[in-house]
Design a protein around this motif. Structure first.
Motif, PDB file in Angstrom:
ATOM      1  N   THR A  49      27.203  28.840  71.700  1.00  0.00           N
ATOM      2  CA  THR A  49      28.739  29.306  71.719  1.00  0.00           C
ATOM      3  C   THR A  49      29.331  28.724  70.459  1.00  0.00           C
ATOM      4  O   THR A  49      29.590  27.332  70.448  1.00  0.00           O
ATOM      5  CB  THR A  49      29.240  29.108  72.989  1.00  0.00           C
ATOM      6  OG1 THR A  49      28.707  29.450  74.110  1.00  0.00           O
ATOM      7  CG2 THR A  49      30.904  29.698  72.816  1.00  0.00           C
ATOM      8  N   GLY A  58      36.331  31.203  71.221  1.00  0.00           N
ATOM      9  CA  GLY A  58      34.905  31.285  70.848  1.00  0.00           C
ATOM     10  C   GLY A  58      34.762  32.335  69.778  1.00  0.00           C
ATOM     11  O   GLY A  58      35.693  33.345  69.755  1.00  0.00           O
ATOM     12  N   HIS A  60      31.324  33.309  68.719  1.00  0.00           N
ATOM     13  CA  HIS A  60      29.945  33.957  68.767  1.00  0.00           C
ATOM     14  C   HIS A  60      29.212  33.520  69.906  1.00  0.00           C
ATOM     15  O   HIS A  60      29.444  32.248  70.364  1.00  0.00           O
ATOM     16  CB  HIS A  60      29.253  33.724  67.233  1.00  0.00           C
ATOM     17  CG  HIS A  60      28.090  34.589  67.259  1.00  0.00           C
ATOM     18  ND1 HIS A  60      27.994  35.998  67.339  1.00  0.00           N
ATOM     19  CD2 HIS A  60      26.709  34.353  66.946  1.00  0.00           C
ATOM     20  CE1 HIS A  60      26.702  36.476  67.107  1.00  0.00           C
ATOM     21  NE2 HIS A  60      25.914  35.229  67.048  1.00  0.00           N
ATOM     22  N   SER A  61      28.170  34.468  70.361  1.00  0.00           N
ATOM     23  CA  SER A  61      27.349  33.971  71.496  1.00  0.00           C
ATOM     24  C   SER A  61      26.100  34.615  71.103  1.00  0.00           C
ATOM     25  O   SER A  61      25.680  35.343  70.516  1.00  0.00           O
ATOM     26  CB  SER A  61      27.766  34.674  72.804  1.00  0.00           C
ATOM     27  OG  SER A  61      29.035  34.207  73.239  1.00  0.00           O
ATOM     28  N   THR A 144      29.124  38.947  72.663  1.00  0.00           N
ATOM     29  CA  THR A 144      29.186  38.494  74.155  1.00  0.00           C
ATOM     30  C   THR A 144      28.619  39.181  75.098  1.00  0.00           C
ATOM     31  O   THR A 144      28.008  38.932  76.234  1.00  0.00           O
ATOM     32  CB  THR A 144      30.404  37.668  74.284  1.00  0.00           C
ATOM     33  OG1 THR A 144      30.614  36.600  73.033  1.00  0.00           O
ATOM     34  CG2 THR A 144      30.420  36.629  75.648  1.00  0.00           C
ATOM     35  N   PRO A 166      33.438  34.530  74.136  1.00  0.00           N
ATOM     36  CA  PRO A 166      32.266  33.659  74.311  1.00  0.00           C
ATOM     37  C   PRO A 166      32.633  32.258  75.201  1.00  0.00           C
ATOM     38  O   PRO A 166      31.721  31.717  76.029  1.00  0.00           O
ATOM     39  CB  PRO A 166      32.442  33.100  72.839  1.00  0.00           C
ATOM     40  CG  PRO A 166      32.551  34.466  72.174  1.00  0.00           C
ATOM     41  CD  PRO A 166      33.680  35.111  72.916  1.00  0.00           C
TER      42      PRO A 166
END
Length: 205
Positions: A49, A58, A60-61, A144, A166
């Motif tokens: 994450t 957040g 990005h995942s 996500t 995320p």
């Protein structure tokens, strides 16, 4: 729903959309076979994450899957390596150095990366591997949703939410018994030129 709440949700969604980019790809089979990397046991799943240092939100995942081979599912992600084949959002050949490149690319002066790992039986890791391979290309802003969608179909992860956010996924993932967490920090420049230059220098992976 009030107009103000709708506006807030729209702004949050827009920030998530801006954080992820994607380009559909399909590497030839011979390249995928040549790059295949087997890390060996134990088998595990790692959720990454990326978190904005200033806002705490957040950005990005992604998930690293270590099964019969090690790959990263980086949905709508912008990282690439010229020597690593990609099929849609799955990058093959994730050696230790490749993982280090991935983390260095995302972790910089403005972003931290949360790394959450859980060891799973080989058959569970293999289900996760097949699910990321089968998922297909992911649209911008859906990193996500894609990551949670893959995980929710893996035994032991059914309780995870289907979410755009995320941090929400990271918090839920962290509640699964056996998960270990570390926060990765770096003071690299925000433009990633250093990482990309090192990747291009021909250093073996």
């Amino acid at each position: 729903m009030t107009r103000l709440l709708r506006l807030v949700l729209a702004l949050v969604a827009a920030s998530v959309l801006a954080a992820c980019g994607a380009e559909p790809k399909w590497a030839p089979q011979d390249q995928v076979d040549a790059a295949r990397f087997v890390a060996g046991p134990p088998t595990y799943i790692t959720l990454y994450t990326v978190v904005n240092k200033r806002t705490g939100s957040g950005a990005h995942s992604a998930i690293l899957v270590n099964a019969s081979e090690r790959v990263i599912f980086d949905p709508a992600g912008t990282w690439y390596h010229p020597k690593l084949p990609e099929r849609n959002d799955v990058t093959f050949g994730m050696t230790d150095k490749a993982v280090a490149f991935y983390l260095d690319y995302h972790t910089r002066v403005t972003y931290d990366t949360i790394e959450q790992t859980i060891y799973v039986p080989p058959e569970v890791a293999e289900i996760a591997l097949e699910r990321v391979k089968a998922y297909g290309a992911v649209a911008k802003g859906m990193c996500t949703i894609a990551t949670s969608g893959v995980l929710r179909g893996v035994p032991g992860f059914e309780s995870l939410p289907s979410t755009l956010f995320p941090r929400a996924l990271s918090r839920a993932f962290g509640k699964i018994p056996g998960v270990t967490t570390r926060v990765i920090t770096d003071d690299d420049a925000d433009d990633n030129t250093g990482v990309l230059l090192v990747q291009r220098d021909g250093t073996p992976l």
